[in-house]
Design a protein around this motif. Sequence first.
Motif, mmCIF file in Angstrom:
data_model
loop_
_atom_site.group_PDB
_atom_site.id
_atom_site.type_symbol
_atom_site.label_atom_id
_atom_site.label_comp_id
_atom_site.label_asym_id
_atom_site.label_seq_id
_atom_site.Cartn_x
_atom_site.Cartn_y
_atom_site.Cartn_z
ATOM 1 N N GLN A 138 0.808 -1.223 0.000
ATOM 2 C CA GLN A 138 0.000 0.000 0.000
ATOM 3 C C GLN A 138 0.841 1.273 0.000
ATOM 4 O O GLN A 138 0.312 2.368 0.195
ATOM 5 N N TYR A 139 2.137 1.104 -0.224
ATOM 6 C CA TYR A 139 3.052 2.237 -0.073
ATOM 7 C C TYR A 139 2.672 3.438 -0.948
ATOM 8 O O TYR A 139 2.598 4.569 -0.475
ATOM 9 N N ASP A 140 2.396 3.189 -2.220
ATOM 10 C CA ASP A 140 2.124 4.308 -3.138
ATOM 11 C C ASP A 140 0.841 5.052 -2.786
ATOM 12 O O ASP A 140 0.806 6.278 -2.785
ATOM 13 N N TRP A 198 7.888 17.147 -4.871
ATOM 14 C CA TRP A 198 9.231 17.049 -4.277
ATOM 15 C C TRP A 198 10.134 16.190 -5.157
ATOM 16 O O TRP A 198 11.310 16.490 -5.348
ATOM 17 N N LYS A 199 9.576 15.107 -5.693
ATOM 18 C CA LYS A 199 10.378 14.215 -6.536
ATOM 19 C C LYS A 199 10.703 14.874 -7.874
ATOM 20 O O LYS A 199 11.816 14.752 -8.373
ATOM 21 N N ARG A 200 9.723 15.588 -8.439
ATOM 22 C CA ARG A 200 9.948 16.319 -9.690
ATOM 23 C C ARG A 200 11.099 17.317 -9.510
ATOM 24 O O ARG A 200 11.989 17.451 -10.338
ATOM 25 N N LEU A 213 18.946 4.988 -4.820
ATOM 26 C CA LEU A 213 19.196 4.200 -3.619
ATOM 27 C C LEU A 213 18.003 4.298 -2.670
ATOM 28 O O LEU A 213 17.389 5.369 -2.563
ATOM 29 N N ALA A 214 17.715 3.191 -1.976
ATOM 30 C CA ALA A 214 16.498 3.111 -1.157
ATOM 31 C C ALA A 214 15.313 3.490 -2.043
ATOM 32 O O ALA A 214 14.393 4.182 -1.629
ATOM 33 N N GLY A 215 15.379 3.044 -3.272
ATOM 34 C CA GLY A 215 14.453 3.480 -4.314
ATOM 35 C C GLY A 215 13.036 2.945 -4.166
ATOM 36 O O GLY A 215 12.115 3.442 -4.813
ATOM 37 N N ALA A 248 18.080 0.364 -6.226
ATOM 38 C CA ALA A 248 18.610 -0.473 -5.154
ATOM 39 C C ALA A 248 17.822 -0.236 -3.875
ATOM 40 O O ALA A 248 17.485 0.903 -3.539
ATOM 41 N N ASP A 249 17.501 -1.308 -3.194
ATOM 42 C CA ASP A 249 16.777 -1.198 -1.921
ATOM 43 C C ASP A 249 17.135 -2.415 -1.078
ATOM 44 O O ASP A 249 17.440 -3.490 -1.613
ATOM 45 N N ILE A 250 17.094 -2.235 0.230
ATOM 46 C CA ILE A 250 17.453 -3.329 1.126
ATOM 47 C C ILE A 250 16.310 -4.335 1.257
ATOM 48 O O ILE A 250 16.507 -5.482 1.649
ATOM 49 N N ASN A 251 15.121 -3.884 0.867
ATOM 50 C CA ASN A 251 13.916 -4.652 1.198
ATOM 51 C C ASN A 251 13.308 -5.328 -0.034
ATOM 52 O O ASN A 251 12.905 -4.661 -0.990
ATOM 53 N N SER A 252 13.211 -6.665 0.006
ATOM 54 C CA SER A 252 12.745 -7.399 -1.173
ATOM 55 C C SER A 252 11.285 -7.104 -1.509
ATOM 56 O O SER A 252 10.921 -7.051 -2.684
ATOM 57 N N ALA A 267 20.301 -4.200 -1.888
ATOM 58 C CA ALA A 267 21.558 -3.765 -1.270
ATOM 59 C C ALA A 267 21.309 -2.844 -0.082
ATOM 60 O O ALA A 267 20.303 -2.131 -0.031
ATOM 61 N N ASN A 268 22.246 -2.895 0.849
ATOM 62 C CA ASN A 268 22.237 -2.005 2.007
ATOM 63 C C ASN A 268 23.073 -0.769 1.662
ATOM 64 O O ASN A 268 24.209 -0.899 1.199
ATOM 65 N N ALA A 269 22.512 0.408 1.920
ATOM 66 C CA ALA A 269 23.205 1.662 1.608
ATOM 67 C C ALA A 269 24.567 1.759 2.296
ATOM 68 O O ALA A 269 25.449 2.476 1.830
ATOM 69 N N GLU A 270 24.743 1.048 3.391
ATOM 70 C CA GLU A 270 26.013 1.126 4.123
ATOM 71 C C GLU A 270 27.130 0.337 3.429
ATOM 72 O O GLU A 270 28.305 0.577 3.682
ATOM 73 N N ILE A 327 18.832 9.496 -2.983
ATOM 74 C CA ILE A 327 18.222 8.707 -1.914
ATOM 75 C C ILE A 327 17.058 9.547 -1.373
ATOM 76 O O ILE A 327 17.245 10.609 -0.803
ATOM 77 N N ALA A 328 15.845 9.083 -1.678
ATOM 78 C CA ALA A 328 14.646 9.857 -1.347
ATOM 79 C C ALA A 328 13.896 9.178 -0.216
ATOM 80 O O ALA A 328 13.497 8.016 -0.329
ATOM 81 N N PHE A 329 13.738 9.871 0.862
ATOM 82 C CA PHE A 329 13.023 9.359 2.043
ATOM 83 C C PHE A 329 13.582 8.011 2.485
ATOM 84 O O PHE A 329 12.844 7.141 2.945
ATOM 85 N N GLY A 330 14.879 7.863 2.322
ATOM 86 C CA GLY A 330 15.520 6.597 2.651
ATOM 87 C C GLY A 330 16.562 6.751 3.749
ATOM 88 O O GLY A 330 16.680 5.896 4.620
HETATM 89 N N1 SAM Z 1 12.630 6.299 -2.490
HETATM 90 C C1 SAM Z 1 11.258 5.796 -2.445
HETATM 91 C C2 SAM Z 1 10.298 6.946 -2.479
HETATM 92 O O1 SAM Z 1 10.737 8.098 -2.319
HETATM 93 O O2 SAM Z 1 9.092 6.722 -2.650
HETATM 94 C C3 SAM Z 1 11.032 4.902 -1.224
HETATM 95 C C4 SAM Z 1 11.182 5.543 0.120
HETATM 96 S S1 SAM Z 1 10.718 4.499 1.456
HETATM 97 C C5 SAM Z 1 10.035 5.633 2.616
HETATM 98 C C6 SAM Z 1 12.254 4.085 2.208
HETATM 99 C C7 SAM Z 1 12.973 2.919 1.574
HETATM 100 O O3 SAM Z 1 14.275 2.806 2.167
HETATM 101 C C8 SAM Z 1 12.303 1.563 1.786
HETATM 102 O O4 SAM Z 1 12.026 0.983 0.544
HETATM 103 C C9 SAM Z 1 13.322 0.781 2.589
HETATM 104 O O5 SAM Z 1 13.322 -0.602 2.312
HETATM 105 C C10 SAM Z 1 14.623 1.435 2.179
HETATM 106 N N2 SAM Z 1 15.756 1.243 3.096
HETATM 107 C C11 SAM Z 1 15.730 1.290 4.447
HETATM 108 N N3 SAM Z 1 16.956 1.081 4.956
HETATM 109 C C12 SAM Z 1 17.789 0.891 3.897
HETATM 110 C C13 SAM Z 1 19.182 0.614 3.768
HETATM 111 N N4 SAM Z 1 19.971 0.512 4.839
HETATM 112 N N5 SAM Z 1 19.698 0.481 2.528
HETATM 113 C C14 SAM Z 1 18.908 0.584 1.431
HETATM 114 N N6 SAM Z 1 17.582 0.829 1.491
HETATM 115 C C15 SAM Z 1 17.026 0.982 2.704
#
Ligand code: SAM
Length: 243
Positions: A27-29, A43-45, A62-64, A86-90, A114-117, A131-134
Amino acid sequence: THFGYKTIEKADKISMVAGVFHSVAKQYDVMNDLMSFGIHRLWKRFTIDASGVRPGNTVLDLAGGTGDLTAKFSQLVGREGKVILADINSSMLNVGRDKLRDKGLVQNIEYVQANAEYLPFEENTFDIVTIAFGLRNVTDKDKALRSIYSVLKPGGRLLILEFSKPEHELLNKAYDFYSFNILPKIGELVAKDGESYQYLAESIRMHPDQETLKSMMDNAGFEQTSFKNLTGGVVALHKGYKF
Ligand code: SAM
């Protein structure tokens, strides 16, 4: 705090963040549009425009998550370019991939868990990293910033779109009220998941403010760092270069 995660262990934060995003992925979107009154699209634009993306660029989103930025970048970099989501969460990656494929965006996008770290890319690979809201979900933000710096090409830039500190006290109070009292209720009603949205409010309040994040970027090696407040500082877009 409600989760008390100032004191909890690193491993707990990682699994809590994972739980939140597995839980909200489907339900994220819808929730994004609802909770931000659709403003996240602006904000994204703005972020895309500020990135200076050109045809042929290689971009890391990243964290896309569900891929809003990836979709736009994919159209702008063209056939010669490439976008890596790339995102950490499948779960978030799966929802993103299905959405982008439904839109017919296939030719220049790759998906990487992938993990951003610990970014699994060669040094000097990307023209742009977003990296948006990530970033606020990342446990060791300094480490993530250093990791991003390393994978950027010289001349490349990082754009961080993230909740920040509203410029005026009144807006700050109103925003706090909205985040802690209204947002979790919408989360409960619509996504049947008040707790995840409670986490969201907590994580926003704990995130470094504009100046602090800018210094963190400086410390990671970025140059010409700057930020622009959007919607009165509810959100800020930070930018920095690697030279
Ligand atoms: N960028 C998208 C957007 O703006 O709609 C998604 C933002 S969502 C609020 C945050 C995302 O960060 C989630 O998909 C989450 O899985 C990812 N995330 C959290 N920790 C992370 C990490 N350490 N490395 C990569 N992604 C991560």
